[in-house]
Design a protein around this motif. Sequence first.
Motif, PDB file in Angstrom:
ATOM      1  N   PRO A   1      11.913 -21.174  -4.263  1.00 12.62           N
ATOM      2  CA  PRO A   1      12.572 -20.377  -5.308  1.00 12.62           C
ATOM      3  C   PRO A   1      14.016 -20.813  -5.493  1.00 12.62           C
ATOM      4  CG  PRO A   1      11.234 -18.969  -3.915  1.00 12.62           C
ATOM      5  CD  PRO A   1      11.227 -20.322  -3.264  1.00 12.62           C
ATOM      6  N   THR A   2      14.364 -21.135  -6.740  1.00 12.98           N
ATOM      7  CA  THR A   2      15.668 -21.710  -7.058  1.00 12.98           C
ATOM      8  C   THR A   2      16.368 -20.855  -8.101  1.00 12.98           C
ATOM      9  OG1 THR A   2      14.801 -23.929  -6.583  1.00 12.98           O
ATOM     10  CG2 THR A   2      16.840 -23.792  -7.851  1.00 12.98           C
ATOM     11  N   GLU A   3      17.659 -20.662  -7.935  1.00 14.29           N
ATOM     12  CA  GLU A   3      18.411 -19.776  -8.822  1.00 14.29           C
ATOM     13  C   GLU A   3      18.544 -20.352 -10.230  1.00 14.29           C
ATOM     14  OE1 GLU A   3      22.805 -17.627  -9.195  1.00 14.29           O
ATOM     15  OE2 GLU A   3      22.233 -18.636  -7.322  1.00 14.29           O
TER      16      GLU A   3
ATOM     17  N   TYR B   1      15.467 -16.029  -9.460  1.00 12.40           N
ATOM     18  CA  TYR B   1      14.919 -17.240  -8.853  1.00 12.40           C
ATOM     19  C   TYR B   1      13.569 -17.563  -9.509  1.00 12.40           C
ATOM     20  CZ  TYR B   1      18.293 -15.923  -5.234  1.00 12.40           C
ATOM     21  OH  TYR B   1      19.438 -15.567  -4.560  1.00 12.40           O
TER      22      TYR B   1
ATOM     23  N   LYS C   1      20.717 -12.016  -9.208  1.00 14.25           N
ATOM     24  CA  LYS C   1      20.323 -13.427  -9.196  1.00 14.25           C
ATOM     25  C   LYS C   1      18.820 -13.533  -9.467  1.00 14.25           C
ATOM     26  CE  LYS C   1      23.985 -14.988  -6.086  1.00 14.25           C
ATOM     27  NZ  LYS C   1      24.721 -15.674  -7.168  1.00 14.25           N
TER      28      LYS C   1
END
Length: 586
Positions: free
Chosen positions: A484-486, A439, A437
Amino acid sequence: MSQNLADLPPELFLDNLFSFLSTADLLRLAVTSKYFASMCSDEIFWKRRLHEDFNFDGEGTARRTGWKFIYRGLYRPRVYVWGERANGRLGLKQYPEGTQVGVPFPVQLDIPGARIVKLIAGGMSFHALDTEGNVYVWGTLNGSNYALDRDGFSESGKKASTPLLLQLPNAVRSISCGRLHSCALDTKNRIWTFVNWGRPFELSSPLLSQPESAPLQIECGWGFSSVLMADGEVLVWWPSRGRLGDVVREEAERLNAEGIGKAEVTSDDTIPCHTWKASLDPVLLPSLPPLPDIADMGEDYKKHPPKLVKIGGMDSHLVGLTNYGHVVIFRGLDHEEAMGRAWEYLPEFSELTRLRELPAFSEGKVTLPETLKVTHISAHFNHFFAFSTGSSSIVLQGETSTTPEFKPEIIPELQHKDIISVEIGDYHSTALAANGKLYTWGKYSHGALGLGDPQKLPLGSPGGFRDQNTRNRNWSEPDEVRTPTEVRFDHGRKEPKNRFCFSATAAGWHTGALVIDLEPDAKEEDDKVHLKLEEQTRRYRYEGESQWQNPPLVPHMPHRGAAYIHRIGFAGRGMNRGGRGGGPIP
């Protein structure tokens, strides 16, 4: 007495016999017994196999597992890019509809015939390394300069609108990028410096060819280059300043006068590099000062004192990491005349007892592990990160102004995420977790976060506008993303698709990633963002410049109709967003 194959020492298989088997034979062997199934899944073996077969070793990351899975995926890796479009830095022939200034979500970039294993972003460009050690480039190495269409890549301002192959003497094993230059370390331990893509030069010095110490890591700062040697010493040079800058300019004048090495692109999209040698000693930085025994090694610490094992380049600064987990910083690397400083130890980034006093940990917002050793660092422009590994990994953020008393910034959402790499742009950052993933957080920067089209994202969501009034303003950008965003890698699909990111890079106002599929896809036609040919309806010429350029455009606002507002400017330091203090427009 008969002997079973399984009675043989496992080292014999892992270190010798398995090396002679094809991947298909290894998979067949794995299904014969539980013993061989376990043996054929050995992480160290597959990491070594990745390096031998694909030129991939996870350099720059803290990955410890998943090598077999990545090996399988590298038969067909996907290259994604997003962010600012200026200077051709995304390398796309077509762009998603509705994007004018930048691309706000990942778009796949096709590089025919290449399996890319490493992406490296420069200030206005990308470099890519494939499984054979070939280097591909696109964008503009030095976007503050300009070139005529008839010029070759001996000019630093020459734009590569799509990926081009560099014709170099040897295969390359690692690359690093500064703002307007780059460096490569080849398989023969030669270091190549690029101030343009057509005439790379090898830095030749006895300091770089010591039999007891080979180059371990090359690292470009904002305007300098450096190399960490195996003995822990660091050498620095300035490709465009001081003694070396004079040598580079003199050689360029000579080659231009003789008409040598213009580096015009060939019919097969190759830049024929004219290589030359610059014989000059780089600057040797001072050795480390005495450092405390933070590993509690006792007498062994005295016998084996700390040495640098990793470095990271910023604007006029280097951050370093020792084999015991000490984080250090070196200042004053503006130019070689500015030397005379020493490494400074940063205890707040290195010692567990100091970290326990930080509010994020002392107040119980984040759990601090009982033991901690910083094992990785990354740096760019004004910031650096120091982090540990594993499920209880801790990520610490610093900047060029960091002093020994400076407390690191703690981003709670990055802690205990098994972060394996952190990459930094001018105003945005990325963090990659071991589970694949990715971010991002920071400023929108013309789409560098890759979180989606802000016109289509829900109001108030990361990467979207805060309210409808802001969305309706022509010149507005989404608010800074602090959490922090995916990032998703399935934009344009009719159905969602889960993908695994194994490498990422960021610089300037753009970002890139290498991604593999987690399962087969029978509907490849669904995997396309709706693209359109680059518009050629209007072209502008900068006053006094010799190259025609498409001007940067503000984001297209569909609800405003087809009216666009144009702005023209140079991509150099100090425009639009202020001078050095506000950072350059990339």
